[in-house]
Design a protein around this motif. Structure first.
Motif, PDB file in Angstrom:
ATOM      1  N   ASP A  31     -67.667 -51.780 -25.742  1.00  0.00           N
ATOM      2  CA  ASP A  31     -66.355 -52.256 -26.191  1.00  0.00           C
ATOM      3  C   ASP A  31     -65.331 -51.867 -25.138  1.00  0.00           C
ATOM      4  OD1 ASP A  31     -64.385 -53.359 -27.824  1.00  0.00           O
ATOM      5  OD2 ASP A  31     -64.235 -51.610 -29.112  1.00  0.00           O
ATOM      6  N   VAL A  32     -64.342 -52.718 -24.946  1.00  0.00           N
ATOM      7  CA  VAL A  32     -63.265 -52.423 -24.008  1.00  0.00           C
ATOM      8  C   VAL A  32     -61.985 -53.097 -24.493  1.00  0.00           C
ATOM      9  CG1 VAL A  32     -63.751 -54.365 -22.452  1.00  0.00           C
ATOM     10  CG2 VAL A  32     -62.638 -52.326 -21.562  1.00  0.00           C
ATOM     11  N   SER A  33     -60.870 -52.383 -24.322  1.00  0.00           N
ATOM     12  CA  SER A  33     -59.577 -52.921 -24.725  1.00  0.00           C
ATOM     13  C   SER A  33     -58.503 -52.343 -23.815  1.00  0.00           C
ATOM     14  CB  SER A  33     -59.295 -52.532 -26.181  1.00  0.00           C
ATOM     15  OG  SER A  33     -57.979 -52.891 -26.529  1.00  0.00           O
ATOM     16  N   PHE A  34     -57.552 -53.179 -23.444  1.00  0.00           N
ATOM     17  CA  PHE A  34     -56.404 -52.718 -22.660  1.00  0.00           C
ATOM     18  C   PHE A  34     -55.170 -53.423 -23.194  1.00  0.00           C
ATOM     19  CE2 PHE A  34     -53.401 -52.609 -19.127  1.00  0.00           C
ATOM     20  CZ  PHE A  34     -53.459 -51.269 -18.789  1.00  0.00           C
ATOM     21  N   GLU A  35     -54.167 -52.630 -23.550  1.00  0.00           N
ATOM     22  CA  GLU A  35     -52.942 -53.189 -24.123  1.00  0.00           C
ATOM     23  C   GLU A  35     -51.730 -52.661 -23.383  1.00  0.00           C
ATOM     24  OE1 GLU A  35     -52.759 -52.419 -28.358  1.00  0.00           O
ATOM     25  OE2 GLU A  35     -54.944 -52.437 -28.455  1.00  0.00           O
ATOM     26  N   THR A  74     -60.304 -42.971 -24.780  1.00  0.00           N
ATOM     27  CA  THR A  74     -59.038 -43.626 -25.095  1.00  0.00           C
ATOM     28  C   THR A  74     -57.968 -42.947 -24.264  1.00  0.00           C
ATOM     29  OG1 THR A  74     -59.763 -44.072 -27.344  1.00  0.00           O
ATOM     30  CG2 THR A  74     -57.398 -44.210 -26.925  1.00  0.00           C
ATOM     31  N   TYR A  85     -49.048 -48.090 -21.904  1.00  0.00           N
ATOM     32  CA  TYR A  85     -50.327 -48.791 -21.985  1.00  0.00           C
ATOM     33  C   TYR A  85     -51.336 -47.955 -22.757  1.00  0.00           C
ATOM     34  CZ  TYR A  85     -51.964 -46.005 -17.936  1.00  0.00           C
ATOM     35  OH  TYR A  85     -52.302 -44.990 -17.078  1.00  0.00           O
ATOM     36  N   ALA A  87     -55.632 -47.801 -22.976  1.00  0.00           N
ATOM     37  CA  ALA A  87     -56.943 -48.248 -22.508  1.00  0.00           C
ATOM     38  C   ALA A  87     -58.021 -47.596 -23.369  1.00  0.00           C
ATOM     39  CB  ALA A  87     -57.149 -47.873 -21.049  1.00  0.00           C
ATOM     40  N   GLU A  88     -58.924 -48.418 -23.881  1.00  0.00           N
ATOM     41  CA  GLU A  88     -60.036 -47.910 -24.686  1.00  0.00           C
ATOM     42  C   GLU A  88     -61.335 -48.481 -24.130  1.00  0.00           C
ATOM     43  OE1 GLU A  88     -58.506 -47.341 -29.137  1.00  0.00           O
ATOM     44  OE2 GLU A  88     -58.422 -49.419 -28.459  1.00  0.00           O
ATOM     45  N   LEU A 128     -59.149 -51.054 -15.277  1.00  0.00           N
ATOM     46  CA  LEU A 128     -58.270 -51.632 -16.297  1.00  0.00           C
ATOM     47  C   LEU A 128     -56.812 -51.276 -16.035  1.00  0.00           C
ATOM     48  CD1 LEU A 128     -60.358 -50.954 -19.538  1.00  0.00           C
ATOM     49  CD2 LEU A 128     -59.782 -53.201 -18.570  1.00  0.00           C
TER      50      LEU A 128
END
Length: 173
Positions: A31-35, A74, A85, A87-88, A128
């Motif tokens: 899993d990967v997430s960047f906000e 995280t 930001y 990042a996970e 990221l």
């Protein structure tokens, strides 16, 4: 020649007699997430950014010889109360552990597996952050042996506390 006389049974016997084995079967991003919640306004924010990193690890037994280990990172960057930001990353791997006793297996899952996964997770977080328009960021090395030792101390303390509670309950009954 012995393979021919045993009809292929020798390789299986050799694997059993070879002793304990630790193998990396598969590495992958689970899993990967960047906000960047306030983009593009956050790029003009003034102030000293504060970084907070949380590390999680989970282990799932897949079968008698294979475990999935997931290392979660995280990283939150904030200025004041405003998140700049987030990042996970969940870097995972399937590891083969054959011929180890339960204690050694636990040590390997808690130290060696995350040591294998961490460089991949660290690189992904760095990529990221940079792709998000921020200066390059490199997570520092982590001593997973020390983290495992602390986790072991906490588990032992909880077991002792649980044992006392169990004794008290048994005594009251």
């Amino acid at each position: 020649m012995s393979d021919e006389t045993l009809n292929g049974a020798a390789p299986a016997d050799n694997a059993q007699n070879a002793g304990p084995a630790f193998t990396v079967e598969k590495l992958y991003v689970k899993d990967v997430s960047f906000e960047v919640p306030g983009a593009p306004a956050v790029f003009g924010e003034a102030g000293q950014p504060q970084l907070q990193m949380n590390l999680q690890q989970s282990v799932q037994r897949l079968n008698d010889q294979a475990y999935e280990v997931v290392l979660g990172i995280t990283l939150t960057c904030a200025i004041g109360e405003k998140t700049i930001y987030l990042a996970e990353v969940k870097q995972a791997g399937v590891f083969g552990l054959v011929g180890f006793d339960a204690q050694t297996t636990d040590v390997l899952l808690g130290t060696q597996c995350p040591n294998v996964l961490y460089p991949y997770a660290r690189q992904l977080v760095s990529d990221l952050v940079q792709a998000g328009g921020f200066p390059p960021f490199l997570l520092q090395p982590i001593n997973f042996e020390a983290l495992y030792a602390e986790s072991l101390r906490q588990r032992q303390a909880q077991a002792q506390a649980g044992g006392l509670s169990g004794t008290e309950v048994a005594g009251n009954a």
